[in-house]
Design a protein around this motif. Structure first.
Motif, PDB file in Angstrom:
ATOM      1  N   LYS A   1      -0.957  -2.999  -4.329  1.00  0.00           N
ATOM      2  CA  LYS A   1      -2.328  -3.493  -4.114  1.00  0.00           C
ATOM      3  C   LYS A   1      -3.331  -2.383  -3.821  1.00  0.00           C
ATOM      4  N   GLU A   2      -2.864  -1.333  -3.129  1.00  0.00           N
ATOM      5  CA  GLU A   2      -3.764  -0.242  -2.761  1.00  0.00           C
ATOM      6  C   GLU A   2      -2.993   1.069  -2.818  1.00  0.00           C
ATOM      7  N   TYR A   3      -3.601   2.075  -3.453  1.00  0.00           N
ATOM      8  CA  TYR A   3      -2.966   3.385  -3.621  1.00  0.00           C
ATOM      9  C   TYR A   3      -3.931   4.465  -3.161  1.00  0.00           C
TER      10      TYR A   3
ATOM     11  N   ILE B   1      -8.691   9.673  -1.881  1.00  0.00           N
ATOM     12  CA  ILE B   1      -9.222   8.823  -2.936  1.00  0.00           C
ATOM     13  C   ILE B   1      -8.382   7.555  -2.947  1.00  0.00           C
ATOM     14  N   GLY B   2      -9.055   6.420  -2.796  1.00  0.00           N
ATOM     15  CA  GLY B   2      -8.361   5.141  -2.731  1.00  0.00           C
ATOM     16  C   GLY B   2      -8.628   4.291  -3.957  1.00  0.00           C
ATOM     17  N   TYR B   3      -7.617   3.533  -4.348  1.00  0.00           N
ATOM     18  CA  TYR B   3      -7.701   2.626  -5.486  1.00  0.00           C
ATOM     19  C   TYR B   3      -7.184   1.260  -5.078  1.00  0.00           C
TER      20      TYR B   3
ATOM     21  N   MET C   1       0.840  -1.187   0.000  1.00  0.00           N
ATOM     22  CA  MET C   1       0.000   0.000   0.000  1.00  0.00           C
ATOM     23  C   MET C   1       0.880   1.244   0.000  1.00  0.00           C
ATOM     24  N   VAL C   2       0.448   2.255  -0.760  1.00  0.00           N
ATOM     25  CA  VAL C   2       1.158   3.529  -0.822  1.00  0.00           C
ATOM     26  C   VAL C   2       0.151   4.647  -0.560  1.00  0.00           C
TER      27      VAL C   2
END
Length: 175
Positions: free
Chosen positions: A132-134, A145-147, A105-106
């Motif tokens: 996996k998650e940005y 805002i998450g991706y 994750m970043v």
């Protein structure tokens, strides 16, 4: 006998010659320098880092780091994410000079000069290497805002103010 000093031949070699603590990242084989972040950015990064780190440590999930900490993605891309998380299964990627591989994750906190880099360049590369998650967080209005990465493509998780709702960590951080 004369000693011949060879100059660096690649941007990676140039990067490796820089003094420790130089505020620079290698992005698409170009050295990108950044001034120190503004106070609002620093307060937010500190708060989020403490929240995420406390949760990760309490639950024995892995390790977190805060900028500046090098993430070696390949020979042309060495980033210094504001905050990143590496799960226990990927801890072997840590070496003395930083983390080698894609963090799980970043979290990037926007700065006036970093918006394009965070939203376009880093977004595309984090997506391609399998982060996996940005999360992209705007310190002005505290919008996050998450991706999540699904089969090599980022899909938006959510957009919230003052909260970061991580699917990967299965928790919500209020800031």
């Amino acid at each position: 006998m004369e000693t011949i000093i060879k100059p660096p031949r690649t941007m990676l070699e140039v990067y490796n010659c820089l003094p420790e603590g130089t505020p620079v990242q290698l992005i698409n084989n170009q050295l990108i320098m950044s001034p120190a972040p503004k106070d609002r950015h620093q307060k937010l990064i500190g708060k989020l880092y403490l929240l995420v780190t406390a949760f990760v440590e309490r639950n024995h999930l892995g390790e977190t780091r805060i900028a500046p900490s090098d993430v070696f993605l390949n020979e042309e891309n060495i980033y210094q994410p504001d905050i990143y998380f590496v799960s226990t299964e990927h801890l072997a990627g840590f070496q003395e000079d930083g983390f080698h591989g894609a963090p799980d994750m970043v979290i990037e906190i926007l700065s006036p000069g970093s918006e394009k880099t965070d939203k376009v360049d880093k977004f595309a590369y984090y997506e391609a290497v399998g982060v996996k998650e940005y999360w992209i967080v705007d310190p002005l209005d505290k919008t996050s805002i998450g991706y999540k990465n699904v089969l090599g493509k980022f899909e938006m998780i959510t957009e919230k103010k003052g909260q970061l709702s991580s699917l990967l960590l299965d928790t919500e951080f209020t800031f």
